[in-house]
Design a protein around this motif. Sequence first.
Motif, PDB file in Angstrom:
ATOM      1  N   GLU A  69       0.834  -1.209   0.000  1.00  0.00           N
ATOM      2  CA  GLU A  69       0.000   0.000   0.000  1.00  0.00           C
ATOM      3  C   GLU A  69       0.869   1.259   0.000  1.00  0.00           C
ATOM      4  OE1 GLU A  69      -3.275   2.255   2.865  1.00  0.00           O
ATOM      5  OE2 GLU A  69      -2.885   0.103   3.113  1.00  0.00           O
ATOM      6  N   ALA A  70       1.955   1.219   0.757  1.00  0.00           N
ATOM      7  CA  ALA A  70       2.856   2.376   0.785  1.00  0.00           C
ATOM      8  C   ALA A  70       3.485   2.608  -0.580  1.00  0.00           C
ATOM      9  CB  ALA A  70       3.931   2.162   1.848  1.00  0.00           C
ATOM     10  N   VAL A  71       3.924   1.540  -1.236  1.00  0.00           N
ATOM     11  CA  VAL A  71       4.543   1.683  -2.550  1.00  0.00           C
ATOM     12  C   VAL A  71       3.532   2.186  -3.562  1.00  0.00           C
ATOM     13  CG1 VAL A  71       5.630   0.424  -4.447  1.00  0.00           C
ATOM     14  CG2 VAL A  71       6.294  -0.065  -2.082  1.00  0.00           C
ATOM     15  N   ARG A  72       2.316   1.663  -3.520  1.00  0.00           N
ATOM     16  CA  ARG A  72       1.286   2.110  -4.467  1.00  0.00           C
ATOM     17  C   ARG A  72       0.883   3.558  -4.209  1.00  0.00           C
ATOM     18  NH1 ARG A  72      -0.688  -3.366  -3.573  1.00  0.00           N
ATOM     19  NH2 ARG A  72      -0.431  -4.569  -5.500  1.00  0.00           N
ATOM     20  N   THR A  73       1.021   4.018  -2.992  1.00  0.00           N
ATOM     21  CA  THR A  73       0.732   5.417  -2.692  1.00  0.00           C
ATOM     22  C   THR A  73       1.816   6.340  -3.235  1.00  0.00           C
ATOM     23  OG1 THR A  73      -0.468   4.784  -0.678  1.00  0.00           O
ATOM     24  CG2 THR A  73       0.300   7.067  -0.835  1.00  0.00           C
ATOM     25  N   LEU A  74       3.067   5.900  -3.140  1.00  0.00           N
ATOM     26  CA  LEU A  74       4.184   6.748  -3.546  1.00  0.00           C
ATOM     27  C   LEU A  74       4.509   6.633  -5.033  1.00  0.00           C
ATOM     28  CD1 LEU A  74       6.601   6.018  -0.544  1.00  0.00           C
ATOM     29  CD2 LEU A  74       5.206   8.064  -0.884  1.00  0.00           C
ATOM     30  N   ALA A  75       4.385   5.436  -5.606  1.00  0.00           N
ATOM     31  CA  ALA A  75       4.885   5.168  -6.961  1.00  0.00           C
ATOM     32  C   ALA A  75       4.292   6.077  -8.037  1.00  0.00           C
ATOM     33  CB  ALA A  75       4.667   3.702  -7.316  1.00  0.00           C
ATOM     34  N   PRO A  76       2.985   6.373  -8.029  1.00  0.00           N
ATOM     35  CA  PRO A  76       2.454   7.232  -9.101  1.00  0.00           C
ATOM     36  C   PRO A  76       3.018   8.649  -9.092  1.00  0.00           C
ATOM     37  CG  PRO A  76       0.687   6.042  -7.991  1.00  0.00           C
ATOM     38  CD  PRO A  76       1.912   5.886  -7.150  1.00  0.00           C
TER      39      PRO A  76
END
Length: 397
Positions: free
Chosen positions: A83-90
Amino acid sequence: MIETLETGITSPRLPTLAEIERRAEELLAQPPSPSRHETNVADAASPPTAALPTPEPLRRPKEPQHTLRSIFDEYALYGLAGEAVRTLAPHTEAQPGAILLQLLAAFGNVVGPGPHCMVGSTRHALNLFVVLVGESSKARKGTSWNQVARLFAEVDPAWTENRVTSARLTAHGLIALMGHQAGDRRLLVLAEELAAVLHTMGRSRSPLSPLLRSAWDGATLRLLDRDRLLPAGGGHLSLIGHITQRELAESLRRTETHNGFANRCLWARVERSQCLPDGGNVNAEQLSSVARRLRLAVEWVQAQGELRFSRHRAAAELWNDHYPILSQARSGLRTAATGRAEAQVLRLSALYAALDRSPIIQLPHLQAALALWDYCSYSAGSLFGSCVADSVADRIL
């Protein structure tokens, strides 16, 4: 003459309706593509009727093609870390794998040396050594860490301020830092110029390499300085290194590849994932929501004290299936860089469990760890597959 010929001809016997139906059933029961011999026999025995249509063979549905990217997205991006990666990646040009590995390394250092796994008499804490390899200023290695640092500044501001250092790593500096922590044994070293660290490690009689290996193991650090023994006690050291592939080939000596330092690192080949001309803008509320859940996970782990992880039955079965592959002995530099696969997967699976606030490593935790290890193993193969750990030879290649 004509009468003689006519009486000499024998008229063929017409088949009965029962024979026709029986023969039709035999033809339908035959394979769709009969051989030439079978076709001739059927033509000779069957009446001159219209040919029955041959049924088309049933087409099997195509099996889904799993790629390294699809496995990473489906399994490695699990739970709170995903969830953290999907929040930051975009909102960044950094690669999701780089964000994930550094996030796990940071979390493993923040929780301290208490949570651990036991393999026989060997204790494995949750500290990681992560090395990102990519083009300078193009792979967004520094950008990926800045995203993680911003997140953990909300999780634990004191840790971000006092327990993360980007100072150049030396043996005496490491002993000094680990020996003056006033009870707090945590330290994350951010080596954005890892080539300089490798160069120091490659010097004759340099004690930095054995110190780093001991730190990964969680052993007591000691340095013999002439006639004095400088102890630093036990520490909880994590390392994040950034380097280019050319620097890696020129700086990593054969001794460092084979003496156990390389296989204590998780290698990740990274590149820019997307183009954002105006940069990214993470929603503050979303970032705070992820930071709040990370803080709850940190507080839960730290409240457990000497937390020892164990495996659920389903995870134990999967571990038993993969263990022979993870521990298989091979030759070559890639194997030298991935020789601690079972230990790395063990630590990664415990980190995923800790993020879920679970003392039990469940099946999804181990699946996530295996998927992330596949990414690191593939990266090591691409980085070390043609490398011979000789500076002259590697520059020629």
